[in-house]
Design an enzyme around this catalytic site. Sequence first.
Site, PDB file in Angstrom:
ATOM      1  N   SER A 293      89.552  84.694  36.741  1.00  0.00           N
ATOM      2  CA  SER A 293      89.173  83.393  37.299  1.00  0.00           C
ATOM      3  C   SER A 293      89.730  83.143  38.703  1.00  0.00           C
ATOM      4  O   SER A 293      89.011  82.601  39.548  1.00  0.00           O
ATOM      5  CB  SER A 293      89.573  82.259  36.350  1.00  0.00           C
ATOM      6  OG  SER A 293      88.827  82.372  35.173  1.00  0.00           O
TER       7      SER A 293
ATOM      8  N   THR B 254      91.638  78.125  28.587  1.00  0.00           N
ATOM      9  CA  THR B 254      91.195  79.273  27.795  1.00  0.00           C
ATOM     10  C   THR B 254      92.023  79.367  26.512  1.00  0.00           C
ATOM     11  O   THR B 254      92.828  78.471  26.225  1.00  0.00           O
ATOM     12  CB  THR B 254      91.195  80.568  28.645  1.00  0.00           C
ATOM     13  OG1 THR B 254      90.574  81.597  27.876  1.00  0.00           O
ATOM     14  CG2 THR B 254      92.586  81.019  29.049  1.00  0.00           C
TER      15      THR B 254
ATOM     16  N   LYS C 257      91.655  75.555  23.881  1.00  0.00           N
ATOM     17  CA  LYS C 257      90.395  74.844  24.130  1.00  0.00           C
ATOM     18  C   LYS C 257      90.210  73.616  23.230  1.00  0.00           C
ATOM     19  O   LYS C 257      89.460  72.714  23.568  1.00  0.00           O
ATOM     20  CB  LYS C 257      89.199  75.799  23.954  1.00  0.00           C
ATOM     21  CG  LYS C 257      89.099  76.837  25.064  1.00  0.00           C
ATOM     22  CD  LYS C 257      87.844  77.667  24.917  1.00  0.00           C
ATOM     23  CE  LYS C 257      87.774  78.738  25.986  1.00  0.00           C
ATOM     24  NZ  LYS C 257      86.510  79.453  26.006  1.00  0.00           N
TER      25      LYS C 257
ATOM     26  N   GLY D 226      81.863  82.363  16.055  1.00  0.00           N
ATOM     27  CA  GLY D 226      83.122  81.857  16.601  1.00  0.00           C
ATOM     28  C   GLY D 226      82.839  80.812  17.682  1.00  0.00           C
ATOM     29  O   GLY D 226      81.720  80.302  17.791  1.00  0.00           O
ATOM     30  N   GLY D 227      83.860  80.535  18.492  1.00  0.00           N
ATOM     31  CA  GLY D 227      83.732  79.515  19.537  1.00  0.00           C
ATOM     32  C   GLY D 227      82.643  79.836  20.549  1.00  0.00           C
ATOM     33  O   GLY D 227      81.892  78.946  20.980  1.00  0.00           O
TER      34      GLY D 227
ATOM     35  N   THR E  35      80.516  85.832   7.602  1.00  0.00           N
ATOM     36  CA  THR E  35      80.837  84.692   6.734  1.00  0.00           C
ATOM     37  C   THR E  35      79.756  83.627   6.907  1.00  0.00           C
ATOM     38  O   THR E  35      79.693  82.960   7.948  1.00  0.00           O
ATOM     39  CB  THR E  35      82.228  84.117   7.100  1.00  0.00           C
ATOM     40  OG1 THR E  35      83.155  85.207   7.153  1.00  0.00           O
ATOM     41  CG2 THR E  35      82.696  83.083   6.099  1.00  0.00           C
TER      42      THR E  35
ATOM     43  N   GLY F 280      77.802  90.981  29.662  1.00  0.00           N
ATOM     44  CA  GLY F 280      78.738  89.884  29.423  1.00  0.00           C
ATOM     45  C   GLY F 280      79.458  89.346  30.658  1.00  0.00           C
ATOM     46  O   GLY F 280      79.795  88.164  30.702  1.00  0.00           O
TER      47      GLY F 280
HETATM   48  P1  ATR Z   1      85.425  83.516  19.719  1.00  0.00           P
HETATM   49  O1  ATR Z   1      85.954  82.180  19.288  1.00  0.00           O
HETATM   50  O2  ATR Z   1      86.129  84.119  20.897  1.00  0.00           O
HETATM   51  O3  ATR Z   1      83.939  83.518  19.884  1.00  0.00           O
HETATM   52  P2  ATR Z   1      86.201  84.433  17.085  1.00  0.00           P
HETATM   53  O4  ATR Z   1      86.508  83.079  16.619  1.00  0.00           O
HETATM   54  O5  ATR Z   1      87.213  85.499  16.943  1.00  0.00           O
HETATM   55  O6  ATR Z   1      85.740  84.561  18.585  1.00  0.00           O
HETATM   56  O7  ATR Z   1      84.826  84.808  16.329  1.00  0.00           O
HETATM   57  C1  ATR Z   1      84.516  86.065  16.145  1.00  0.00           C
HETATM   58  C2  ATR Z   1      83.209  86.201  15.341  1.00  0.00           C
HETATM   59  O8  ATR Z   1      83.116  87.580  15.150  1.00  0.00           O
HETATM   60  C3  ATR Z   1      83.193  85.548  13.988  1.00  0.00           C
HETATM   61  O9  ATR Z   1      81.906  85.099  13.682  1.00  0.00           O
HETATM   62  C4  ATR Z   1      83.574  86.705  13.044  1.00  0.00           C
HETATM   63  O10 ATR Z   1      82.970  86.651  11.771  1.00  0.00           O
HETATM   64  P3  ATR Z   1      83.516  85.666  10.603  1.00  0.00           P
HETATM   65  O11 ATR Z   1      82.952  84.322  10.908  1.00  0.00           O
HETATM   66  O12 ATR Z   1      82.981  86.271   9.374  1.00  0.00           O
HETATM   67  O13 ATR Z   1      85.021  85.738  10.694  1.00  0.00           O
HETATM   68  C5  ATR Z   1      82.970  87.871  13.770  1.00  0.00           C
HETATM   69  N1  ATR Z   1      83.693  89.113  13.470  1.00  0.00           N
HETATM   70  C6  ATR Z   1      84.903  89.502  13.942  1.00  0.00           C
HETATM   71  N2  ATR Z   1      85.241  90.711  13.435  1.00  0.00           N
HETATM   72  C7  ATR Z   1      84.218  91.097  12.628  1.00  0.00           C
HETATM   73  C8  ATR Z   1      83.945  92.242  11.812  1.00  0.00           C
HETATM   74  N3  ATR Z   1      84.809  93.278  11.750  1.00  0.00           N
HETATM   75  N4  ATR Z   1      82.774  92.290  11.138  1.00  0.00           N
HETATM   76  C9  ATR Z   1      81.888  91.276  11.209  1.00  0.00           C
HETATM   77  N5  ATR Z   1      82.087  90.164  11.942  1.00  0.00           N
HETATM   78  C10 ATR Z   1      83.226  90.067  12.646  1.00  0.00           C
END
Ligand code: ATR
Length: 282
Positions: free
Chosen positions: A17, A63, A67, A132-133, A156, A246
Amino acid sequence: MDFKFALIGYPVQHSLSPWIHEQFLERTGLNGSYMLEEIAPEQSFAQRITDLRNRSVNGFNVTVPYKQKIIPFLDEVSDGAKQIGAVNTVVNRDGKWIGYNTDGKGYVRSLCEQYPEISQNKALKIAIIGSGGAARGIYHALVTEGFRFIDIANRTISNAEAIAKLQQDQTNTMVLSLETFMQAVPEYDLIIQTTSIGMKPNQEQSIFPTDVSFKPGSIASDIIYQPIETTFLKRAQKQGALVHYGHTMLLYQAQYAFELWTNRQVPIEGMAEQLRRILEGR
Ligand code: ATR
């Protein structure tokens, strides 16, 4: 005037940044600085935020892992950031701190800059992998832009359902298991990978098996930028998909933050290539 900007988070030493915002300052001919404010978990967050207030910064980025934690310290939060439940940009407007979230909007901007036809086709069939976020911000921005068919695939299911519930009156969202989604990949025009799978040092990993075929002319997008050429993108490209990288999201979320802080448009030409070179040199 000398603009004062900052980034709070932990860790932040390797953040790109400062480089991005210093470029923006130079390109707009404004004076200012962008400081890294690392707040270690053992430090008092409230105290550090008070220090930041006393220094009258014009704006700052937030960050991980702050957040959400920053929200009670703000005077106002934009509707978008409220819905997303996270703030990544704070603007100081006459002493009032206002929180925004520029991640999703920056992502959509980066995508439409590279593929302008996307913004013309709101019936595009989109899949977001992960919940995730980052997925939450991107989903919110896409729905706000008027895209109507956005499905979410996640390990999930309940995490995906929580995102799909956010704006359920405005869109048509199906929640899928990863297994079901892999069967349906050829139906999608745009697939957005938001999980951390495939990030350095595990760059050989991919959420996609080798043999999944993509719809011809579809776009594969990965929000991971370390490495830039992820295994997911390489596999998608081999199957004939177009790619979206990305690191461009990083640039455009910053551009949007800079506009909020300064009310100035900033030209971004050439910066994606420069950023790519910096990242590849790491
Ligand atoms: P951020 O907030 O930076 O976007 P995060 O909260 O770590 O990242 O979210 C990561 C995402 O990657 C989640 O959706 C997670 O799945 P779950 O909701 O089931 O936890 C997914 N993820 C991370 N590792 C994974 C893995 N080994 N297999 C499948 N999904 C994964």
